[in-house]
Design a protein around this motif. Structure first.
Motif, PDB file in Angstrom:
ATOM      1  N   LEU A  42       0.831  -1.204   0.000  1.00  0.00           N
ATOM      2  CA  LEU A  42       0.000   0.000   0.000  1.00  0.00           C
ATOM      3  C   LEU A  42       0.865   1.254   0.000  1.00  0.00           C
ATOM      4  O   LEU A  42       0.636   2.186  -0.789  1.00  0.00           O
ATOM      5  N   ALA A  70      -7.560  12.097   5.494  1.00  0.00           N
ATOM      6  CA  ALA A  70      -7.779  10.648   5.483  1.00  0.00           C
ATOM      7  C   ALA A  70      -6.508   9.908   5.089  1.00  0.00           C
ATOM      8  O   ALA A  70      -6.175   8.854   5.664  1.00  0.00           O
ATOM      9  N   LEU A  71      -5.783  10.459   4.128  1.00  0.00           N
ATOM     10  CA  LEU A  71      -4.519   9.841   3.715  1.00  0.00           C
ATOM     11  C   LEU A  71      -3.531   9.818   4.868  1.00  0.00           C
ATOM     12  O   LEU A  71      -2.840   8.812   5.092  1.00  0.00           O
ATOM     13  N   ILE A 105      -4.477   7.046   7.305  1.00  0.00           N
ATOM     14  CA  ILE A 105      -4.159   5.722   6.761  1.00  0.00           C
ATOM     15  C   ILE A 105      -2.667   5.444   6.867  1.00  0.00           C
ATOM     16  O   ILE A 105      -2.236   4.365   7.305  1.00  0.00           O
ATOM     17  N   CYS A 121      -1.626   4.802  10.433  1.00  0.00           N
ATOM     18  CA  CYS A 121      -1.956   3.428  10.834  1.00  0.00           C
ATOM     19  C   CYS A 121      -0.937   2.434  10.304  1.00  0.00           C
ATOM     20  O   CYS A 121      -0.556   1.480  10.991  1.00  0.00           O
ATOM     21  N   CYS A 122      -0.491   2.670   9.078  1.00  0.00           N
ATOM     22  CA  CYS A 122       0.548   1.808   8.503  1.00  0.00           C
ATOM     23  C   CYS A 122       1.837   1.903   9.306  1.00  0.00           C
ATOM     24  O   CYS A 122       2.528   0.897   9.539  1.00  0.00           O
TER      25      CYS A 122
END
Length: 558
Positions: free
Chosen positions: A27, A141-142, A145, A148-149
Motif C-alpha cells: 500500500l 484521510a490519507l 491511513i 496506521c501503517c
C-alpha cells in the motif's frame, strides 16, 4: 498507548504476521509509485517499486528493532513526511501532463492563485467550497491511513525483531537495484518509479537560481536585445512583422531525399506565391535548442536571444529580467500579440514575454469543429489573425503589429489534419468544415510507428496555406519570418538526425533582404547546407536587419 493496548496490538500483529507486513508495504509503495492518468489530473497505479517507500519503511523497521517500540509522536511525524512526499509526487506527475512541462516552484508559485482563479472561473461558489473541503478531507484521510501503517510496521518490527535482517534485505535490495541499473519489464517500463525527492531538490535549485542575480548571470547567456536597446526599427518602414514558428518543420524536409521530393512541388508553389507581388525570400538554417518536442525552448531562444539548450536555463530565463523582442517592438510603438491556438490552459510564463494581447484557443474566436487535441487548424487560425489584427488594424488601428504565431497542425502525430478551404472568409464562421468531411478526417488512422506519410501531408498543408495567404490576403509591407521550431519526432527523422531547422524571411523590403544575405542567408526557399549557428544567434541577425539603413550605422549601447 497503555500496556493492555500494546498487548492487543501485538496479538493482532502476530496473528497476521508477514502477510500483513507485505500488504502494508505494498500500500505504501503504491502511494509513491503512481502515475498520471493522461489526459487529466487523475492517477493510475503502476506496477513499480518506489525507492523512497523502501527507505522510509526501512528506517522505521530499524528504529523499532533498536528501541523496541515506536512512539506515537514519531508515527505522526513519519506519516506527515510520507504524505508530503505523496503530494510532491502528485504534483510532479500531474503538472507535466497538464502544462506540458515540469513544475517550477518559483514561477508557478508566484502565479498559483491566478491559475486557480482561471481554472475555477464560471464555477459556483458552492462547488469551489465543496471541492476544497473534499481535498482537505482527502489529505487528512490519507494521513490517518499512513499513520496506521506506521503503527503497524512499528508493532511488527518490535514483535518480529529476530527477523530484522530478512526485512532489511527485502527493503534494501530494491533501493540498490534502483541506484545501480534501470531494470525494465517486458513492456519497456522501468521496474522502479522515479523518486519524488529529486523534484523537491530541483524546485529548491530553481528558486535559488530565480532569486539570485548572480546565478542568473552565470546560467544565462547575454541577450542581444540589450545591445540593440537604443536601435530603432527604421528598416521595417512601419510594416507588420509576423514570426511564425512552424511546428516540427525540420531540416529533414531538405536533407531526406524522399521527403524533399514529396515536398518539392509545394515549395515551388510557395516560391511562386512569394515572387508574384514583388516579394523576395531569403533562407538559412539554424540549430534548434530542442528536438522532437519542447517547442517553448525554441520560442524563448529566439524571442530572448538567450541560449535555452542547457538544462535549467529556460526556467531561470522566465524568472529573469532579460529583455525580449516583444518588449523591443513594444517600445517602438508596435502592438505585440501572442497568437497561440495551441494554448489550452493557463500560461503564467506568458507574463515574461510582455505581450499586449495573448489569444489562446478560447479567445481567438474559432467557431468551427475541433480537429483532434489541438482543435484549431492553422489555416483557420491565420484567417482569424488576419481579420482581427492585420486587416486595417481592426483592433487599435494605426499601429503596426508584431505577432508571434506558433502553428499546431503539423504537431505529432500529424493527424487529424483539416482539409484545405478555398474560401478564407468562410473560416470565420462555424460551417467552414462540413460534418461529413470532418468525420472522415477524424476517422483517419494515427500511426506512431510509421508517421512519415502523415508528416508529409502536414508539411504540404503548411506550405499550401502559407502560399495561399501570401497570394490572397497578406499586406505588401508584411515581413514574414518562418522558423522551424524543431525537427519532427525520431520515428520520422530516423536515428542520428541533426537539430537543424529552416528559416525563411519573406518581404518586399530589398534592403532587409540584402542585410540578411550579408549575414549568411541566401535567396530562395532552399537554405545553404551549413547552419548559421544556434537559434538564439538568429535574434541578433534579425535585430540588425530590422534596424539597419543604407549608409546609416546602427546606434546601440556601448
Amino acid at each position: 498507548m497503555g500496556s493492555e493496548g500494546r498487548s492487543r496490538a501485538a496479538a493482532v500483529v502476530q496473528s497476521l504476521g508477514w502477510l500483513g507486513f507485505v500488504l502494508v508495504v505494498m500500500l505504501l509503495n503504491a502511494l509513491l509509485s503512481f502515475g498520471n492518468d493522461w489526459p487529466g489530473i487523475g492517477v493510475v497505479l503502476r506496477p513499480q517499486l518506489a525507492p523512497e517507500a523502501c527507505v522510509l519503511v526501512l528506517g522505521l523497521v530499524v528504529f523499532a528493532h533498536l528501541r523496541g517500540r515506536v512512539p506515537a509522536s514519531m508515527c505522526s511525524t513519519w506519516a506527515a513526511v510520507f504524505v508530503l512526499l505523496v503530494l510532491v509526487r502528485y504534483i510532479d506527475v500531474t503538472v507535466p501532463a497538464v502544462l506540458g512541462r515540469p513544475v517550477n516552484l518559483y514561477w508557478d508559485g508566484r502565479h498559483a492563485w491566478q491559475v486557480l482563479l482561471m481554472a475555477w472561473s464560471g464555477q459556483s461558489a458552492a462547488r469551489v467550497l465543496w471541492t476544497g473541503c473534499a481535498v482537505l478531507l482527502g489529505i487528512a484521510a490519507l494521513f490517518l491511513i499512513v499513520r496506521c501503517c506506521a503503527v503497524w510496521i512499528g508493532g511488527f518490527s518490535s514483535v518480529r525483531g529476530g527477523r530484522l535482517w530478512a526485512v532489511l534485505a527485502g527493503m534494501a535490495l530494491p533501493v540498490a537495484f534502483h541506484m545501480w541499473q534501470p531494470w525494465f519489464d517486458r513492456e519497456g517500463r522501468p521496474l522502479f518509479a522515479d523518486a519524488a525527492t529529486p523534484a523537491v531538490h530541483r524546485a529548491v535549485l530553481q528558486w535559488r537560481d530565480a532569486v539570485s542575480p548572480a546565478r542568473q548571470a552565470l546560467l544565462l547567456s547575454d541577450s542581444p536585445v540589450e545591445a540593440f536597446a537604443r536601435a530603432d526599427l527604421a528598416a521595417l518602414g512601419g510594416g507588420d512583422v509576423l514570426v511564425l514558428f512552424a511546428e516540427a518543420y525540420g531540416a529533414i524536409t531538405l536533407d531526406d531525399g524522399d521527403l524533399a521530393a514529396q515536398l518539392e512541388d509545394a515549395r515551388a508553389v510557395l516560391d511562386a506565391a512569394i515572387r508574384r507581388d514583388g516579394r523576395e525570400v531569403v533562407s538559412a538554417r539554424v540549430v534548434s535548442p530542442t528536438f522532437g518536442g519542447g517547442s517553448w525552448l525554441a520560442h524563448s531562444a529566439l524571442l530572448s536571444g538567450v541560449d535555452t539548450a542547457p538544462a535549467g536555463t529556460y526556467e531561470t530565463l522566465l524568472a529573469s529580467d532579460r529583455p525580449t523582442l516583444t518588449g523591443h517592438f513594444a517600445r517602438h510603438g508596435y502592438r505585440t500579440v501572442g497568437w497561440m491556438p495551441g494554448l489550452q490552459m493557463p500560461w503564467p510564463e506568458g507574463a515574461y514575454y510582455g505581450y499586449e494581447r495573448i489569444a489562446d484557443v478560447h479567445t481567438l474566436g474559432y467557431r468551427g469543429p475541433a480537429f483532434g487535441y489541438w482543435r484549431v487548424p492553422d489555416q483557420a487560425a491565420m484567417a482569424l489573425l488576419h481579420v482581427q489584427e492585420f486587416d486595417s488594424g481592426r483592433e487599435q488601428p494605426g499601429r503596426p503589429r508584431f505577432v508571434v504565431f506558433p502553428t499546431v497542425s503539423s504537431h505529432a502525430p500529424f493527424r487529424p489534419l483539416a482539409p484545405w478551404v478555398d474560401n478564407w472568409a468562410a473560416l470565420e464562421h462555424s460551417d467552414a468544415y462540413d460534418a461529413a468531411t470532418h468525420a472522415a478526417v477524424l476517422a483517419e488512422p494515427v500511426s506512431w510507428s510509421d508517421p512519415r506519410p502523415a508528416y508529409v501531408a502536414s508539411m504540404r498543408y503548411t506550405l499550401t496555406w502559407l502560399a495561399q495567404y501570401l497570394n490572397e490576403r497578406a499586406s505588401p509591407d508584411l515581413v514574414l519570418v518562418i522558423v522551424g521550431d524543431h525537427q519532427p519526432v525520431g520515428s520520422v527523422t530516423g536515428p542520428g538526425a541533426n537539430w537543424e531547422v529552416p528559416v525563411h524571411v519573406i518581404s518586399a523590403n530589398a534592403r532587409l533582404s540584402r542585410t540578411l544575405r550579408e549575414r549568411g542567408f541566401i535567396r530562395g526557399v532552399y537554405p545553404a547546407e551549413t547552419a548559421l549557428g544556434p537559434m538564439h544567434a538568429l535574434t541578433a541577425i534579425l535585430l540588425e536587419a530590422f534596424s539597419k539603413l543604407d549608409g546609416v550605422e546602427v546606434a546601440v549601447d556601448d
